[in-house]
Design an enzyme around this catalytic site. Sequence first.
Site, mmCIF file in Angstrom:
data_model
loop_
_atom_site.group_PDB
_atom_site.id
_atom_site.type_symbol
_atom_site.label_atom_id
_atom_site.label_comp_id
_atom_site.label_asym_id
_atom_site.label_seq_id
_atom_site.Cartn_x
_atom_site.Cartn_y
_atom_site.Cartn_z
ATOM 1 N N SER A 1 0.802 -1.129 -0.015
ATOM 2 C CA SER A 1 -0.071 0.067 0.000
ATOM 3 C C SER A 1 0.685 1.091 -0.012
ATOM 4 O O SER A 1 2.132 1.326 0.484
ATOM 5 C CB SER A 1 -0.919 -0.061 1.337
ATOM 6 O OG SER A 1 -1.554 1.196 1.231
ATOM 7 N N TYR B 1 -1.444 -0.348 10.547
ATOM 8 C CA TYR B 1 -1.774 -0.821 9.252
ATOM 9 C C TYR B 1 -0.448 -0.210 8.551
ATOM 10 O O TYR B 1 0.183 -1.068 7.704
ATOM 11 C CB TYR B 1 -2.958 -0.004 8.655
ATOM 12 C CG TYR B 1 -3.003 -0.408 7.276
ATOM 13 C CD1 TYR B 1 -3.474 -1.730 6.632
ATOM 14 C CD2 TYR B 1 -2.968 0.664 6.356
ATOM 15 C CE1 TYR B 1 -3.522 -2.141 5.521
ATOM 16 C CE2 TYR B 1 -3.000 0.455 4.996
ATOM 17 C CZ TYR B 1 -3.384 -0.966 4.498
ATOM 18 O OH TYR B 1 -3.581 -1.015 3.135
#
Length: 253
Positions: free
Chosen positions: A137, A150
């Site tokens: 990501s 995250y």
Amino acid sequence: MQTDLNGIHALVTGGGTGIGLAVAQMLADQGCKVTITGRRAEVLDQVSGNGLFGMTMDVRDEASVNDMIENAISQRGPVQICVPNAGIAEGRALHKTDTAFWRDMMATNLDGAFLTIRACLPGMRDTDWGRVIAISSIAGLRGLPGASAYAASKHGLIGMIRSLSEEYMGQPYTFNALCPGYVDTPIVTRNQDAIAARTGMSSDAARQVMVDANRHKRLLDVSEVAAAALWLVGPGSQSINGQSIQISGGQTV
């Protein structure tokens, strides 16, 4: 150099929905035998067929990963394309992050990728070609406010991919990470609802927060990420190794 993917065994974790499914379908269209994994058998059953072989597996469970990948290899041969994609994306402020939340994030996004790659690599090393494409990501390349767990998991994933590319340098395997921005998947829908609940803004406004975070001011389509994965397994990609490829509509870091 591998120029024909027909008959190649690929494995995509979290392959029943979203980015994972798009990558799996694109590989199957090229003639790959694609094992797709996930925790929900009913989801996998809905999309299996036409070159996709569903297999329930929990990437957080070492025994599950080892046993199920061994089973897939016995049925379809060594995994030569490994796509650790399974992950969870949920934001939480640090002062609201308990240890259980942190550990589940790491177990899924980082440990799960490690276990998957480790289980696939021996078979890959017995062949003369292989590709590992981790789905990270843009949060793996820069800080993301309100999502430290995250972002840490995705930073760790990129670090592992970079290290593996160095460890196996000069061998016929490459290790790369794709780093998309916000993609139009069920994860965005869930995050939209969570943002709205946390901030009191409307659902549409919460969605717009994620749209605006992409430089070109739109959500990515899963096909855009899948196309990048296809490039990394195609002819001429052998010198693309150890890279973190941004797919976010512009420069982000």
